[in-house]
Design a protein around this motif. Structure first.
Motif, PDB file in Angstrom:
ATOM      1  N   UNK A 119      55.184 139.553   0.499  1.00  0.00           N
ATOM      2  CA  UNK A 119      56.271 139.316   1.531  1.00  0.00           C
ATOM      3  C   UNK A 119      56.621 140.135   2.430  1.00  0.00           C
ATOM      4  N   UNK A 120      56.601 141.252   2.209  1.00  0.00           N
ATOM      5  CA  UNK A 120      56.820 142.348   3.123  1.00  0.00           C
ATOM      6  C   UNK A 120      55.675 142.278   4.253  1.00  0.00           C
ATOM      7  N   UNK A 121      54.534 142.251   3.859  1.00  0.00           N
ATOM      8  CA  UNK A 121      53.396 142.071   4.974  1.00  0.00           C
ATOM      9  C   UNK A 121      53.852 140.917   5.876  1.00  0.00           C
ATOM     10  N   UNK A 122      54.088 139.773   5.569  1.00  0.00           N
ATOM     11  CA  UNK A 122      54.675 138.516   6.360  1.00  0.00           C
ATOM     12  C   UNK A 122      55.730 139.045   7.210  1.00  0.00           C
ATOM     13  N   UNK A 123      56.659 139.766   6.596  1.00  0.00           N
ATOM     14  CA  UNK A 123      57.908 139.941   7.507  1.00  0.00           C
ATOM     15  C   UNK A 123      57.516 140.981   8.502  1.00  0.00           C
ATOM     16  N   UNK A 124      56.674 142.013   8.186  1.00  0.00           N
ATOM     17  CA  UNK A 124      56.259 143.047   9.013  1.00  0.00           C
ATOM     18  C   UNK A 124      55.533 142.270  10.335  1.00  0.00           C
ATOM     19  N   UNK A 125      54.669 141.203   9.872  1.00  0.00           N
ATOM     20  CA  UNK A 125      53.721 140.589  11.152  1.00  0.00           C
ATOM     21  C   UNK A 125      54.859 139.396  11.674  1.00  0.00           C
ATOM     22  N   UNK A 126      55.874 139.000  11.182  1.00  0.00           N
ATOM     23  CA  UNK A 126      56.847 138.177  11.853  1.00  0.00           C
ATOM     24  C   UNK A 126      57.671 138.821  12.768  1.00  0.00           C
ATOM     25  N   UNK A 127      58.239 140.094  12.309  1.00  0.00           N
ATOM     26  CA  UNK A 127      59.046 140.800  13.254  1.00  0.00           C
ATOM     27  C   UNK A 127      58.125 141.856  14.158  1.00  0.00           C
ATOM     28  N   UNK A 128      57.002 141.779  14.191  1.00  0.00           N
ATOM     29  CA  UNK A 128      56.155 142.832  14.651  1.00  0.00           C
ATOM     30  C   UNK A 128      56.558 144.352  14.668  1.00  0.00           C
ATOM     31  N   UNK A 129      56.680 144.633  13.522  1.00  0.00           N
ATOM     32  CA  UNK A 129      57.206 146.078  13.138  1.00  0.00           C
ATOM     33  C   UNK A 129      56.045 146.834  13.283  1.00  0.00           C
ATOM     34  N   UNK A 130      56.054 147.785  14.326  1.00  0.00           N
ATOM     35  CA  UNK A 130      54.999 148.503  14.710  1.00  0.00           C
ATOM     36  C   UNK A 130      55.071 149.628  13.715  1.00  0.00           C
ATOM     37  N   UNK A 156      47.195 141.677  13.194  1.00  0.00           N
ATOM     38  CA  UNK A 156      46.668 140.974  14.366  1.00  0.00           C
ATOM     39  C   UNK A 156      48.123 140.670  15.033  1.00  0.00           C
ATOM     40  N   UNK A 157      48.986 140.189  14.787  1.00  0.00           N
ATOM     41  CA  UNK A 157      50.299 139.811  15.220  1.00  0.00           C
ATOM     42  C   UNK A 157      50.845 141.228  15.839  1.00  0.00           C
ATOM     43  N   UNK A 165      42.148 149.081  14.497  1.00  0.00           N
ATOM     44  CA  UNK A 165      41.047 149.859  13.622  1.00  0.00           C
ATOM     45  C   UNK A 165      41.129 149.289  12.309  1.00  0.00           C
ATOM     46  N   UNK A 166      42.278 149.306  11.456  1.00  0.00           N
ATOM     47  CA  UNK A 166      41.943 148.441  10.289  1.00  0.00           C
ATOM     48  C   UNK A 166      41.559 147.093  10.416  1.00  0.00           C
ATOM     49  N   UNK A 167      42.001 146.255  11.627  1.00  0.00           N
ATOM     50  CA  UNK A 167      41.513 145.130  11.792  1.00  0.00           C
ATOM     51  C   UNK A 167      39.923 144.813  11.990  1.00  0.00           C
ATOM     52  N   UNK A 168      39.371 145.950  12.376  1.00  0.00           N
ATOM     53  CA  UNK A 168      38.047 146.011  12.921  1.00  0.00           C
ATOM     54  C   UNK A 168      37.190 146.150  11.192  1.00  0.00           C
ATOM     55  N   UNK A 169      37.884 147.002  10.607  1.00  0.00           N
ATOM     56  CA  UNK A 169      37.370 147.097   9.147  1.00  0.00           C
ATOM     57  C   UNK A 169      37.345 145.870   8.265  1.00  0.00           C
ATOM     58  N   UNK A 170      38.670 144.958   8.546  1.00  0.00           N
ATOM     59  CA  UNK A 170      38.780 143.820   7.835  1.00  0.00           C
ATOM     60  C   UNK A 170      37.806 142.632   8.139  1.00  0.00           C
ATOM     61  N   UNK A 171      37.185 142.869   9.348  1.00  0.00           N
ATOM     62  CA  UNK A 171      36.240 142.017   9.992  1.00  0.00           C
ATOM     63  C   UNK A 171      35.020 141.640   8.661  1.00  0.00           C
ATOM     64  N   UNK A 184      42.263 134.124  13.658  1.00  0.00           N
ATOM     65  CA  UNK A 184      42.826 133.100  14.056  1.00  0.00           C
ATOM     66  C   UNK A 184      44.292 133.621  14.704  1.00  0.00           C
ATOM     67  N   UNK A 185      44.584 134.798  14.339  1.00  0.00           N
ATOM     68  CA  UNK A 185      45.938 135.398  14.785  1.00  0.00           C
ATOM     69  C   UNK A 185      45.638 136.404  15.820  1.00  0.00           C
ATOM     70  N   UNK A 186      44.408 136.843  16.189  1.00  0.00           N
ATOM     71  CA  UNK A 186      44.242 137.691  17.134  1.00  0.00           C
ATOM     72  C   UNK A 186      44.790 137.216  18.765  1.00  0.00           C
ATOM     73  N   UNK A 187      45.287 137.935  19.249  1.00  0.00           N
ATOM     74  CA  UNK A 187      45.879 137.586  20.460  1.00  0.00           C
ATOM     75  C   UNK A 187      44.866 138.246  21.565  1.00  0.00           C
ATOM     76  N   UNK A 188      44.502 137.409  22.446  1.00  0.00           N
ATOM     77  CA  UNK A 188      43.410 137.705  23.330  1.00  0.00           C
ATOM     78  C   UNK A 188      43.492 138.998  24.356  1.00  0.00           C
ATOM     79  N   UNK A 189      44.774 139.207  24.751  1.00  0.00           N
ATOM     80  CA  UNK A 189      45.081 140.315  25.746  1.00  0.00           C
ATOM     81  C   UNK A 189      44.944 141.650  24.915  1.00  0.00           C
ATOM     82  N   UNK A 190      45.585 141.648  23.497  1.00  0.00           N
ATOM     83  CA  UNK A 190      45.907 142.714  22.683  1.00  0.00           C
ATOM     84  C   UNK A 190      44.388 143.101  22.125  1.00  0.00           C
ATOM     85  N   UNK A 191      43.678 142.187  21.955  1.00  0.00           N
ATOM     86  CA  UNK A 191      42.356 142.377  21.030  1.00  0.00           C
ATOM     87  C   UNK A 191      41.214 142.678  21.940  1.00  0.00           C
TER      88      UNK A 191
END
Length: 288
Positions: A119-130, A156-157, A165-171, A184-191
């Motif tokens: 739940x916390x992870x979903x909220x962090x992604x939805x709110x873009x909590x850096x 990803x969001x 860096x952690x995303x690259x490991x999660x590949x 599916x959630x990678x943003x082209x400009x950010x990624x």
């Protein structure tokens, strides 16, 4: 009694409106502090329950947002405790509107219960909590796949350089669903920095759904490295890929614009009529 809480909610809203209209920030702050002194956590919890479901939901959420971190903490507790799906959605939605106390959400990423971390992870992604990125990265290897899926989507969001860096490991995550969700959630400009790791993944990935998401992500990224990888697949240079994967690469090239169109023109004359037709169609769609 519920009617009394509704009346109190409306009075609280009026009180906050009056505070917002005061001429100085110091006066507004004093007004809000006086309200907090009068309003116990019991009443804030009643407002929070109204935010979960019911006719007063919108007003309750607006009041809670202005009440600050105490309201965030109570909403988070209710999200954890309730089993009713409609209420959970209401609390989740209310939390995404909160501005103060977001560190409370981030703190729950260390909770021992898997569903609380999810739940916390979903909220962090939805709110873009850096500020959640270090703790999300720590949970990228969580034992529960459901948590890792939510962590992957959140990172990803957020999409900051620190999140990549952690995303690259999660590949390389053991679960195809984790890889699919993340890609599916990678943003082209950010990624864009992930173009090379994604191209390398094409050499080893076996799951067809993951491969399709890799190609779609490369299309959104659209850098020279991404285009090179898409071209090699589309032209059939990677022998292990069948026609379906080639067709996905062609579709992805169609989303890149002018650089992709140049490659598609060459593919439009392919000896395989299905490949040629797909390239011509992608070329046409990309210029519409």
């Amino acid at each position: 009694e519920s009617g009394d809480y509704v009346a109190l909610l409306k009075i609280t809203s009026d009180f906050l409106d009056a505070a917002d209209k005061l001429p100085t920030e110091a006066a507004r702050r004093m007004h809000r502090l006086e309200l907090k002194r009068l309003l116990s956590k019991h009443y804030i919890a009643q407002f929070a329950r109204m935010a979960g479901t019911g006719a007063q939901r919108d007003l309750a959420v607006d009041v809670l947002r202005r009440l600050g971190s105490d309201a965030t903490e109570i909403l988070m507790d209710l999200l954890i405790e309730t089993e009713a799906m409609a209420e959970r959605r209401g609390y989740f939605s209310a939390l995404t509107r909160m501005e103060d106390g977001t560190e409370i959400i981030v703190h729950h990423l260390e909770h021992p219960q898997w569903y609380v971390v999810r739940n916390a992870a979903e909220l962090c992604g939805e709110m873009r909590l850096v500020n959640s990125v270090p703790r999300l990265a720590h949970q990228a290897t969580h034992a529960d796949e459901r948590v890792r899926r939510s962590v992957a989507v959140a990172l990803a969001r957020i999409g900051t350089p620190e999140a990549l860096e952690p995303l690259a490991r999660m590949l390389k995550d053991a679960s195809p669903q984790v890889r699919i969700q993340m890609l599916g959630n990678l943003d082209g400009s950010k990624a864009r920095p992930l173009a090379m790791p994604l191209a390398a993944l094409l050499q080893t990935e076996e799951h067809p759904d993951v491969l399709r998401e890799v190609l779609r992500a490369l299309g959104r990224i659209g850098t020279p490295d991404a285009l090179l990888a898409l071209r090699r697949v589309a032209q059939g240079e990677v022998r292990r890929f069948g026609k379906r994967i080639r067709l996905q690469a062609i579709e992805s090239l169609g989303s890149v614009g002018a650089p992709g169109a140049q490659i598609l023109r060459g593919l439009a004359g392919d000896t395989d009529p299905e490949i040629g037709f797909a390239a011509a169609k992608a070329l046409q769609d990309s210029t519409v």
